[in-house]
Design a protein around this motif. Structure first.
Motif, PDB file in Angstrom:
ATOM      1  N   ARG A 114      -0.083  -1.275   0.396  1.00 36.41           N
ATOM      2  CA  ARG A 114       0.024   0.043  -0.061  1.00 36.41           C
ATOM      3  C   ARG A 114       0.517   1.015  -0.344  1.00 36.41           C
ATOM      4  O   ARG A 114       0.243   2.417  -0.417  1.00 36.41           O
ATOM      5  CB  ARG A 114      -0.772  -0.219   1.208  1.00 36.41           C
ATOM      6  N   GLN A 167      -9.074  -5.788  -3.247  1.00 38.50           N
ATOM      7  CA  GLN A 167      -9.494  -5.431  -1.288  1.00 38.50           C
ATOM      8  C   GLN A 167      -8.732  -5.759  -0.621  1.00 38.50           C
ATOM      9  O   GLN A 167      -8.888  -5.054   1.015  1.00 38.50           O
ATOM     10  CB  GLN A 167     -10.027  -6.994  -1.375  1.00 38.50           C
ATOM     11  N   ARG A 168      -7.604  -6.679  -1.020  1.00 43.46           N
ATOM     12  CA  ARG A 168      -6.402  -6.747   0.278  1.00 43.46           C
ATOM     13  C   ARG A 168      -5.538  -5.443   0.679  1.00 43.46           C
ATOM     14  O   ARG A 168      -5.477  -4.918   1.656  1.00 43.46           O
ATOM     15  CB  ARG A 168      -5.648  -7.865  -0.136  1.00 43.46           C
ATOM     16  N   GLY A 170      -6.926  -2.744   0.268  1.00 44.61           N
ATOM     17  CA  GLY A 170      -8.043  -1.310   0.961  1.00 44.61           C
ATOM     18  C   GLY A 170      -8.545  -0.541  -0.703  1.00 44.61           C
ATOM     19  O   GLY A 170      -8.907   1.035  -0.317  1.00 44.61           O
ATOM     20  N   ILE A 171      -7.602  -0.553  -1.121  1.00 48.04           N
ATOM     21  CA  ILE A 171      -8.619   0.004  -2.741  1.00 48.04           C
ATOM     22  C   ILE A 171     -10.417  -0.427  -3.194  1.00 48.04           C
ATOM     23  O   ILE A 171     -10.171  -0.886  -3.652  1.00 48.04           O
ATOM     24  CB  ILE A 171      -7.144   0.215  -3.535  1.00 48.04           C
ATOM     25  N   THR A 172     -10.291   1.052  -3.107  1.00 48.62           N
ATOM     26  CA  THR A 172     -11.963   0.849  -3.757  1.00 48.62           C
ATOM     27  C   THR A 172     -12.501   2.192  -4.840  1.00 48.62           C
ATOM     28  O   THR A 172     -13.026   1.915  -5.900  1.00 48.62           O
ATOM     29  CB  THR A 172     -13.404   1.625  -2.843  1.00 48.62           C
TER      30      THR A 172
END
Length: 397
Positions: A114, A167-168, A170-172
């Motif tokens: 990340r 998803q892992r 944390g990006i949408t």
């Protein structure tokens, strides 16, 4: 004088006589029929749920297709090391007759995180892959957010994330950045799930040219995906190794991603056979309950049997009466079990998002089994009732 012949009972008379014994003891009838109902319901629901699961797997196979093959380097028989494909090998695959699309991915060094503040060991199981522009079309995938790699953005430090990778991390949404190897890449898209390519779902995909420029990619594909017409799949599978590596075709490993779904359908069928055996045991127990009920019924109705025999009923009439009563009792349980099994199948399939399927043969087999059980369960009590002497039956009543 002409010999007297016993009267023949019509079908309506047989049914009325057989039903009379059931109406006289409703509580016992319900309990006996319940055993049959549970057995039939178990068998129909097991078959129905299994058929619904297989229908869902088949529906997914029809939607995803069984015409996708994946080629990857195996272990070299000469050196014992992992083989490598030549640059542009995916383009050679397109020359095979019947191949409609082909694409490639290449494994990249470096972790996907990340930010640079996260330790290198904390990768979340996400891989960095170089991806050709035709990969999305070959996999018949969809971009859930943003856009896919193309000739323009594929030259810059941009990345498309698989659904699991996003998803892992944390990006949408697009526009955010992830740290790959030693620099940041901008997220331009997030893919929808790809059931036939789980390795892509867990990857960060970078354009082929960008991978060469920023991550020192050598251009050698590590996975080649191809789609062909259904009729050509078998022939293409045989030709892929010789086309990708003509000198060492034995070093090319070809897999069928849809094989896992096909194996799942087969495993579901095998598990169904086991549960059907349990349902058959439950049905057998129900049949024993019907037989026990009929034996008790004969003992309790000796007076009725003796009275009918003294009024002219033959042994055949008595046998027919009790066999009919047993058949009606089993049929009542079978009908109830069919309804319960169908409702259970529909309820489970609906709640699990499966297409509800109750095979007609399972219903017919269930009802047929009840008739066989009813006949067998009522045969001994019927014979026993027919052998009772009218005078003895009246005296012991």
């Amino acid at each position: 004088m002409r010999a007297l012949r016993p009267a023949r009972l019509s079908a309506a008379d047989v049914l009325r006589t057989g039903a009379a014994g059931l109406r006289a003891r409703p509580a016992r009838v319900v309990l006996s029929a319940l055993g049959i109902a549970i057995g039939i319901a178990t068998m129909i629901s097991v078959v129905g749920i299994s058929a619904s699961s297989r229908a869902e797997v088949q529906r997914r196979l029809d939607r995803l297709g069984t015409d996708l093959l994946v080629a990857s380097p195996g272990t070299s028989m000469l050196t014992g090391e992992k083989a490598a494909f030549a640059p542009g090998a995916e383009k050679m695959v397109r020359r095979i007759e019947g191949v409609e699309r082909s694409a490639a991915t290449g494994t990249l060094s470096g972790t996907v995180r990340r930010s640079d503040k996260i330790p290198k060991e904390d990768t979340g199981g996400i891989s960095a892959l170089a991806a050709s522009e035709s990969l999305l079309a070959t996999l018949q995938g969809e971009v859930r957010v943003g856009t896919w790699l193309n000739a323009g953005n594929g030259r810059f430090p941009s990345v498309v994330l698989g659904s699991v990778a996003a998803q892992r991390l944390g990006i949408t949404r697009g526009g955010e950045q992830v740290f790959i190897a030693d620099r940041y890449f901008t997220v331009i898209g997030i893919l929808a799930p790809l059931p036939l390519a789980p390795e892509i779902e867990r990857s960060a995909l970078i354009g082929w040219d960008a991978a060469r420029t920023y991550l020192r990619f050598d251009g050698r594909p590590t996975s080649i995906y191809e789609r062909s017409s259904d009729a050509a799949v078998s022939r293409v599978r045989d030709l892929l190794p010789r086309t990708i590596d003509p000198r060492n075709p034995q070093d090319v490993k070809v897999t069928d991603p849809s094989a896992a779904l096909q194996a799942k359908a087969a495993a579901t069928g095998a598990f169904t056979d086991l549960l059907l055996g349990l349902g058959a045991v439950a049905l057998l127990v129900g049949g024993v309950g019907v037989a026990n009920t009929m034996v008790v019924s004969v003992l309790e109705r000796r007076h009725e049997i003796g009275l009918r025999r003294s009024l002219g009923a033959t042994r055949g009439h008595i046998r027919l009466q009790f066999v009919t009563e047993s058949l009606l009792l089993s049929t009542l349980g079978g009908a109830a079990g069919t309804v319960l099994g169908s409702l259970a199948t529909t309820g489970y399939a609906t709640s699990a998002g499966l297409p509800p399927v109750v095979p007609a043969w399972s219903v017919a087999a269930g009802l047929g089994a009840t008739l066989v059980i009813g006949s067998v369960a009522g045969l001994y009590p019927a014979i026993r009732a027919a052998r009772l002497s009218p005078t003895i039956a009246l005296q012991t009543a």
